[in-house]
Design a protein around this motif. Structure first.
Motif, PDB file in Angstrom:
ATOM      1  N   UNK A  90     -19.571 -14.604 -24.004  1.00 25.82           N
ATOM      2  CA  UNK A  90     -19.354 -15.039 -22.627  1.00 25.82           C
ATOM      3  C   UNK A  90     -17.871 -15.303 -22.439  1.00 25.82           C
ATOM      4  N   UNK A  91     -17.296 -14.752 -21.396  1.00 25.12           N
ATOM      5  CA  UNK A  91     -15.881 -14.930 -21.079  1.00 25.12           C
ATOM      6  C   UNK A  91     -15.809 -15.143 -19.573  1.00 25.12           C
ATOM      7  N   UNK A  92     -15.766 -16.419 -19.154  1.00 24.40           N
ATOM      8  CA  UNK A  92     -15.944 -16.767 -17.756  1.00 24.40           C
ATOM      9  C   UNK A  92     -14.850 -17.707 -17.284  1.00 24.40           C
ATOM     10  N   UNK A  93     -14.360 -17.471 -16.071  1.00 21.40           N
ATOM     11  CA  UNK A  93     -13.361 -18.353 -15.486  1.00 21.40           C
ATOM     12  C   UNK A  93     -14.024 -19.673 -15.083  1.00 21.40           C
ATOM     13  N   UNK A  94     -13.393 -20.813 -15.463  1.00 22.26           N
ATOM     14  CA  UNK A  94     -13.957 -22.123 -15.154  1.00 22.26           C
ATOM     15  C   UNK A  94     -13.251 -22.774 -13.976  1.00 22.26           C
ATOM     16  N   UNK A  95     -11.923 -22.759 -13.959  1.00 21.38           N
ATOM     17  CA  UNK A  95     -11.180 -23.407 -12.876  1.00 21.38           C
ATOM     18  C   UNK A  95      -9.737 -23.630 -13.277  1.00 21.38           C
ATOM     19  N   UNK A  96      -8.977 -24.219 -12.380  1.00 23.46           N
ATOM     20  CA  UNK A  96      -7.557 -24.429 -12.598  1.00 23.46           C
ATOM     21  C   UNK A  96      -7.309 -25.703 -13.415  1.00 23.46           C
ATOM     22  N   UNK A  97      -6.151 -25.725 -14.069  1.00 24.37           N
ATOM     23  CA  UNK A  97      -5.739 -26.904 -14.818  1.00 24.37           C
ATOM     24  C   UNK A  97      -4.247 -26.913 -14.999  1.00 24.37           C
ATOM     25  N   UNK A  98      -3.672 -28.103 -15.174  1.00 24.46           N
ATOM     26  CA  UNK A  98      -2.238 -28.231 -15.357  1.00 24.46           C
ATOM     27  C   UNK A  98      -1.865 -27.739 -16.750  1.00 24.46           C
ATOM     28  N   UNK A  99      -1.012 -26.720 -16.788  1.00 27.95           N
ATOM     29  CA  UNK A  99      -0.677 -26.104 -18.071  1.00 27.95           C
ATOM     30  C   UNK A  99       0.165 -27.018 -18.952  1.00 27.95           C
ATOM     31  N   UNK A 100       0.872 -27.996 -18.342  1.00 28.27           N
ATOM     32  CA  UNK A 100       1.754 -28.870 -19.111  1.00 28.27           C
ATOM     33  C   UNK A 100       1.098 -30.217 -19.416  1.00 28.27           C
ATOM     34  N   UNK A 101      -0.035 -30.486 -18.823  1.00 34.88           N
ATOM     35  CA  UNK A 101      -0.800 -31.699 -19.122  1.00 34.88           C
ATOM     36  C   UNK A 101      -2.284 -31.354 -19.049  1.00 34.88           C
ATOM     37  N   UNK A 102      -2.745 -30.509 -19.962  1.00 36.71           N
ATOM     38  CA  UNK A 102      -4.102 -29.976 -19.852  1.00 36.71           C
ATOM     39  C   UNK A 102      -5.173 -31.022 -20.135  1.00 36.71           C
ATOM     40  N   UNK A 103      -6.172 -31.053 -19.270  1.00 39.64           N
ATOM     41  CA  UNK A 103      -7.360 -31.894 -19.473  1.00 39.64           C
ATOM     42  C   UNK A 103      -8.519 -30.946 -19.785  1.00 39.64           C
ATOM     43  N   UNK A 104      -8.985 -30.908 -21.028  1.00 38.30           N
ATOM     44  CA  UNK A 104     -10.019 -29.941 -21.405  1.00 38.30           C
ATOM     45  C   UNK A 104     -11.263 -30.090 -20.556  1.00 38.30           C
ATOM     46  N   UNK A 105     -11.888 -28.977 -20.196  1.00 35.92           N
ATOM     47  CA  UNK A 105     -13.145 -29.031 -19.441  1.00 35.92           C
ATOM     48  C   UNK A 105     -14.268 -29.539 -20.325  1.00 35.92           C
ATOM     49  N   UNK A 106     -15.415 -29.874 -19.730  1.00 34.23           N
ATOM     50  CA  UNK A 106     -16.535 -30.376 -20.536  1.00 34.23           C
ATOM     51  C   UNK A 106     -17.038 -29.302 -21.506  1.00 34.23           C
ATOM     52  N   UNK A 107     -17.615 -29.776 -22.602  1.00 37.64           N
ATOM     53  CA  UNK A 107     -18.133 -28.838 -23.597  1.00 37.64           C
ATOM     54  C   UNK A 107     -19.330 -28.085 -23.036  1.00 37.64           C
ATOM     55  N   UNK A 108     -19.382 -26.766 -23.268  1.00 39.11           N
ATOM     56  CA  UNK A 108     -20.470 -25.946 -22.769  1.00 39.11           C
ATOM     57  C   UNK A 108     -21.709 -26.081 -23.653  1.00 39.11           C
ATOM     58  N   UNK A 109     -22.852 -25.819 -23.066  1.00 37.76           N
ATOM     59  CA  UNK A 109     -24.075 -25.769 -23.864  1.00 37.76           C
ATOM     60  C   UNK A 109     -24.015 -24.575 -24.816  1.00 37.76           C
ATOM     61  N   UNK A 110     -24.455 -24.803 -26.051  1.00 40.19           N
ATOM     62  CA  UNK A 110     -24.433 -23.716 -27.025  1.00 40.19           C
ATOM     63  C   UNK A 110     -25.692 -23.813 -27.902  1.00 40.19           C
ATOM     64  N   UNK A 111     -26.428 -22.722 -28.037  1.00 37.57           N
ATOM     65  CA  UNK A 111     -26.177 -21.418 -27.416  1.00 37.57           C
ATOM     66  C   UNK A 111     -26.502 -21.443 -25.924  1.00 37.57           C
ATOM     67  N   UNK A 112     -25.853 -20.602 -25.144  1.00 43.07           N
ATOM     68  CA  UNK A 112     -26.098 -20.590 -23.698  1.00 43.07           C
ATOM     69  C   UNK A 112     -27.433 -19.927 -23.388  1.00 43.07           C
ATOM     70  N   UNK A 113     -27.879 -20.065 -22.147  1.00 44.83           N
ATOM     71  CA  UNK A 113     -29.160 -19.463 -21.742  1.00 44.83           C
ATOM     72  C   UNK A 113     -29.058 -17.949 -21.611  1.00 44.83           C
ATOM     73  N   UNK A 114     -27.843 -17.422 -21.392  1.00 47.30           N
ATOM     74  CA  UNK A 114     -27.672 -15.976 -21.265  1.00 47.30           C
ATOM     75  C   UNK A 114     -26.289 -15.587 -21.771  1.00 47.30           C
ATOM     76  N   UNK A 115     -26.145 -14.290 -22.067  1.00 45.43           N
ATOM     77  CA  UNK A 115     -24.885 -13.751 -22.563  1.00 45.43           C
ATOM     78  C   UNK A 115     -24.436 -12.611 -21.655  1.00 45.43           C
TER      79      UNK A 115
END
Length: 430
Positions: A90-115
């Motif tokens: 899976x290679x999916x765009x999540x959203x924007x973030x500050x490149x110089x002060x990055x706040x990691x997005x929430x951890x994804x479910x793994x394994x996902x329901x689909x690929x």
């Protein structure tokens, strides 16, 4: 691994290898160029689940025989390889973030329901090979060899669509030729020539085919090697590598359930030609040196088009030397060296930035990212406290040169080289 000596001159070998493994990735990373005003880039979700199995087999007979007063060598063999790879991604765009002060997005479910990608790739190859080394004279050796591929098949099964594609290559013999000649007791010249053949079955000219013809080319090299003094070796080589019919993308189009790639034209042409000079060994019992210089006229062209990238520098120089004191300051050694290269660059096309809308779009404009010529110097000093204890200090990039070790595109692939660093090492043996 099994080996059996038939007699003093001949033996047989059988090598079998089975390898299996799997890995999983559940992560995120930032991609794309940074926005000038918001300093934002794009978070992407990356998930991967890969499993593979690989089996290889190689059987050969090799030995020597006497003919016309000289001893000659022969090897004949068969090899085969079978690979199976189950690949999910899976290679999916999540959203924007500050490149110089990055706040990691929430951890994804793994394994996902689909690929997004869920496929099994299988490949099977088998070939015969041989090499004959003839000695027409004491100082001359002629090498004749090659490989005959009688099976080269790839199968890609898309589990999301149920589609399966198979690609079979024609039987192909790829030859190799070489020779060596001893000019003097400590000097030899050599030459070699090999053909290049790389299948491109999954690349299509149109949505309905045909597949591109294989990449064809050659690898030519000849040179001289000599021992200038005991433990001091020098070599000079000329090389020329060329490849034609490489796939060049015309457009990216969907082909429904097909696992092939569209649309391409076999128009790529690569050339690499130059010389390589090396000097390695001891100038004196206490002074060691290693020098290497490469001149590489490297071209990557489309047919009837200008050069569009040259990531390989034309000039590359590496020097390292080390001196060990024997009487005065006995036990101390000092050394230093430099890695230097000429300009390299990457070119391409990117969308323009509109400061009014704060968006990227048409028209596309050409760019060229360049790393100018640079040199990185390093030093080393060491002291032998005792025969069993040694301490050393390495200083890498002593002038703290800022440079790009790799250059890519406007969105990614541009990495700085290592800054100045220190490494203190204490070694003991007992």
């Amino acid at each position: 691994n099994l080996e059996h000596d038939l007699n003093d001159q001949w033996k047989t070998r059988l090598n079998l290898r089975y390898n299996t493994g799997d890995d999983g990735i559940n992560g995120a990373e930032m991609e794309d160029a940074v926005n000038y005003q918001t300093l934002e880039s794009t978070w992407w979700r990356y998930q991967d689940d890969t499993g593979f199995k690989e089996f290889t087999a190689d059987a050969n007979v090799q030995g020597s025989f006497d003919w016309l007063g000289q001893q000659h060598e022969l090897i004949l063999g068969l090899d085969a390889k079978s690979n199976t790879k189950d690949y999910k991604q899976n290679w999916t765009s999540y959203g924007k973030g500050n490149a110089f002060n990055p706040a990691p997005p929430p951890e994804w479910d793994y394994p996902p329901s689909s690929w997004t990608t869920n496929s099994t790739n299988k490949s099977d190859t088998a070939a015969g090979y041989g090499s004959l080394k003839l000695k027409p004279a004491d100082k001359l050796a002629v090498i004749l060899g090659g490989r005959y591929a009688f099976k080269d098949e790839t199968e890609i099964q898309n589990h999301n669509t149920g589609n399966k594609n198979s690609y079979k290559e024609d039987k192909k013999f790829t030859p190799y030729y070489g020779l060596t000649y001893d000019l003097l007791a400590n000097t030899a010249i050599y030459g070699s020539f090999a053909e290049i053949h790389t299948p491109q079955g999954k690349y299509l000219e149109t949505q309905t085919g045909p597949s591109l013809k294989p990449v064809e080319g050659s690898n030519l090299e000849f040179g001289i090697k000599t021992e200038l003094a005991p433990n001091l070796l020098a070599s000079l080589a000329y090389f020329k590598i060329k490849k034609d019919h490489e796939a060049v993308s015309l457009s990216r189009q969907s082909i429904g359930n097909s696992n092939s790639l569209c649309c391409y034209v076999a128009a790529g042409s690569k050339r690499s030609e130059g010389i390589d000079v090396e000097l390695n060994g001891l100038i004196t019992d206490s002074w060691n040196i290693a020098v290497g210089y490469t001149f590489n006229e490297n071209e990557d062209r489309r047919k009837n088009d200008a050069q569009f990238s040259t990531l390989t520098p034309k000039h590359l120089l590496k020097i390292w030397t080390d001196y060990k004191f024997s009487e005065f300051l006995e036990g101390l050694s000092v050394g230093g060296g430099v890695n230097a290269q000429s300009k390299s660059f990457q070119s391409g096309r990117v969308p323009t930035y509109d400061p009014v809308t704060n968006q990227y779009g048409s028209p596309m404009i050409a760019y060229e990212f360049a790393q100018e010529a640079y040199a990185v110097w390093s030093l080393r000093t060491a002291y032998e406290i005792s025969p069993n204890l040694n301490i050393a200090l390495n200083v890498n990039n002593i002038f703290d040169k800022k440079y790009y070790s790799t250059i890519g595109t406007s969105g990614y692939g541009n990495f700085y080289g290592e800054p100045r660093s220190f490494l203190l090492t204490l070694k003991a043996k007992y």
